[in-house]
Scaffold this active site. Structure first.
Site, short mmCIF file in Angstrom:
data_model
loop_
_atom_site.label_atom_id
_atom_site.label_comp_id
_atom_site.label_asym_id
_atom_site.label_seq_id
_atom_site.Cartn_x
_atom_site.Cartn_y
_atom_site.Cartn_z
N ASP A 280 35.05 102.44 -39.08
CA ASP A 280 34.53 101.55 -38.03
C ASP A 280 32.96 102.09 -37.72
OD1 ASP A 280 33.64 99.82 -35.71
OD2 ASP A 280 35.58 100.21 -35.05
N ASP B 174 28.97 95.48 -35.13
CA ASP B 174 30.00 96.36 -34.95
C ASP B 174 31.10 95.55 -35.89
OD1 ASP B 174 32.29 97.88 -34.19
OD2 ASP B 174 32.12 97.28 -32.23
N HIS C 3 35.47 92.99 -27.64
CA HIS C 3 34.49 93.02 -26.44
C HIS C 3 33.02 92.12 -26.70
CE1 HIS C 3 32.42 95.94 -29.24
NE2 HIS C 3 33.65 96.39 -29.83
N HIS D 73 30.07 97.84 -25.42
CA HIS D 73 31.29 97.69 -24.74
C HIS D 73 31.02 96.70 -23.65
CE1 HIS D 73 34.34 100.53 -26.85
NE2 HIS D 73 33.90 99.71 -27.76
N GLU E 254 38.64 92.67 -32.80
CA GLU E 254 38.89 93.79 -33.53
C GLU E 254 40.53 93.75 -33.40
OE1 GLU E 254 37.58 97.83 -32.32
OE2 GLU E 254 36.40 96.38 -30.74
N GLU F 23 37.67 94.29 -38.12
CA GLU F 23 36.68 93.90 -37.04
C GLU F 23 35.37 93.32 -37.53
OE1 GLU F 23 35.00 97.22 -34.84
OE2 GLU F 23 34.49 95.94 -32.85
MN MN Z 1 34.05 98.79 -34.06
MN MN Z 2 34.22 97.25 -31.49
#
Ligand code: MN
Ligand code: MN
Length: 302
Positions: free
Chosen positions: A93, A104, A164, A172, A198, A286
Site C-alpha cells: 500500500d 493512495d 476514505h 484519512h 479499498e 485500492e
Molecule cells: Mn492505502
Molecule cells: Mn487508503
C-alpha cells in the site's frame, strides 16, 4: 479543518496535482510488482520504494505498508529489519503526494500461488465499487457493491476497515467509504470529490484488531515540548506536515523514549499493525479516484 467541514470543491489546478501524484503512483506500483521476490529483504524493498517516490518528483504520504498474510495493513519494516519475503500473501500500500495532494493505492501479490481466489475477490470488489461511483451515489451503495461482490466469490469483506476521502495533507478525511452495505454511511458523492476505495477480502471472520508492531505514526497536535531530546525528534516530525511517517525515518539516540513521551502528550498517534481476528488471510486492492458527473477518473490506474 477537513474538507467536509469547509465543503470545498476541488479546483482543476488541485485535480491536476492529484493526477500528477497518481502518475508517480502508477510507476511505483509497476516497479514494485516487477521487483518483489521470495528471499528479498523487506527493509531493502521498502527503501527502494521510498527512494523512487522522491526520484520521480513526489513525496511520501505515508510509509509503504508491506503487510503479510493475516495482517491487513500498517506493517512496515523497522530500521534494519531482517525479515525477508517468503511464500506470503503480500499487500503493498503506497501513498504519494504532490504538494499535499495524495494518490493512495494498494495491490496484493500472492507469492504462495495458493490465494488467487482471495486476491481476485478484493480486485473484483474494487472494480464493482468503481463501476458504482458517480455524482449522486451514496457511500452506502459503494459498500454494497463491495460486499455483494466479495461474498459472491466465497469470501468475507473486512467489516471494520474503510476507504476514505482525501484532501491536502490529509490522508484519512471524510467521508468514510465502507466495504459493507450499512445505512450509517449515507454521504452523497459530488463532482470533484477525491476518495480512496479499498476493499479487503478475507477467508476469516472479517474483522481486524490491533497487533503488536508499532512503526507508523502521525502528528495530530501542535504543542511545544521543553525536553531537549524530545524537541529534537518533534522538529523532525514537523517536516511531515501531518502526513504519516515511519519511526525508522527519524534519528535520535533516545528515539524510543521520545516517541513514548510524544504519544503520551497526545502530539503523535500510532497506527499499529492490523491483524485479522481469526487468523484469516487478507487481500487488499485500492485506488484513488476523482468523482465525475457520470463516473470517475481513477488517478492510480494506468
Ligand atoms: Mn492505502
Ligand atoms: Mn487508503
Amino acid at each position: 479543518m477537513t474538507k467536509s467541514e469547509i465543503n470545498q470543491i476541488n479546483t482543476e489546478e488541485v485535480l491536476d496535482k492529484y493526477r500528477a501524484a497518481g502518475k508517480i503512483h502508477q510507476q511505483i506500483m509497476k516497479e514494485a510488482r516487477d521487483k518483489i521476490k521470495v528471499g528479498m529483504n523487506v527493509y531493502e524493498y521498502a527503501r527502494f520504494i521510498d527512494e523512487r517516490i522522491i526520484e520521480l518528483g513526489g513525496g511520501s504520504a505515508f510509509p509503504v505498508n508491506i503487510s503479510m498474510n493475516e495482517e491487513a495493513a500498517h506493517d512496515t519494516p523497522l530500521f534494519n529489519d531482517p525479515r525477508v519475503f517468503g511464500e506470503d500473501v503480500v499487500k503493498i500500500d503506497v501513498g504519494v503526494h504532490v504538494d499535499g495532494y495524495i494518490a493512495d493505492g494498494a495491490m496484493t501479490i500472492d507469492l504462495s500461488g495458493k490465494y488467487d481466489g482471495l486476491v481476485k475477490a478484493s480486485e473484483e470488489g474494487l472494480k464493482a465499487a468503481i463501476d458504482t461511483v458517480k455524482a449522486g451515489v451514496t457511500t452506502q451503495a459503494i459498500g454494497a457493491a463491495v460486499e455483494d461482490t466479495i461474498t459472491s466469490l466465497g469470501f468475507n469483506p473486512v467489516r471494520n476497515l474503510m476507504g476514505h476521502g482525501l484532501s491536502q495533507y490529509t490522508f484519512h478525511d471524510e467521508p468514510s467509504v465502507p466495504n459493507i452495505n450499512h445505512p450509517g454511511f449515507n454521504t452523497v458523492l459530488r463532482v470533484g470529490d477525491t476518495i480512496a476505495i479499498e476493499p479487503f477480502a478475507t477467508d476469516g471472520e472479517g474483522f481486524v484488531e490491533n497487533g503488536s508492531i508499532k512503526e507508523i505514526y502521525s502528528q495530530i497536535k501542535m504543542k511545544p515540548t521543553r525536553v531537549p531530546f524530545v524537541r529534537k525528534v518533534l522538529n523532525q516530525i514537523q517536516e511531515f506536515n501531518g502526513l504519516a511517517f515511519a519511526k525508522r525515518w527519524l534519528e535520535s539516540d533516545k528515539l524510543d523514549l521520545a516517541m513514548i513521551q510524544l504519544e503520551r502528550e497526545g502530539i503523535i498517534t500510532c497506527y499499529p499493525v492490523l491483524v485479522e481476528v481469526s487468523g484469516g488471510f487478507v487481500a487488499q486492492s485500492e485506488h484513488t479516484l476523482i468523482v465525475t458527473e457520470d463516473g470517475c477518473e481513477v488517478t492510480t490506474r494506468g
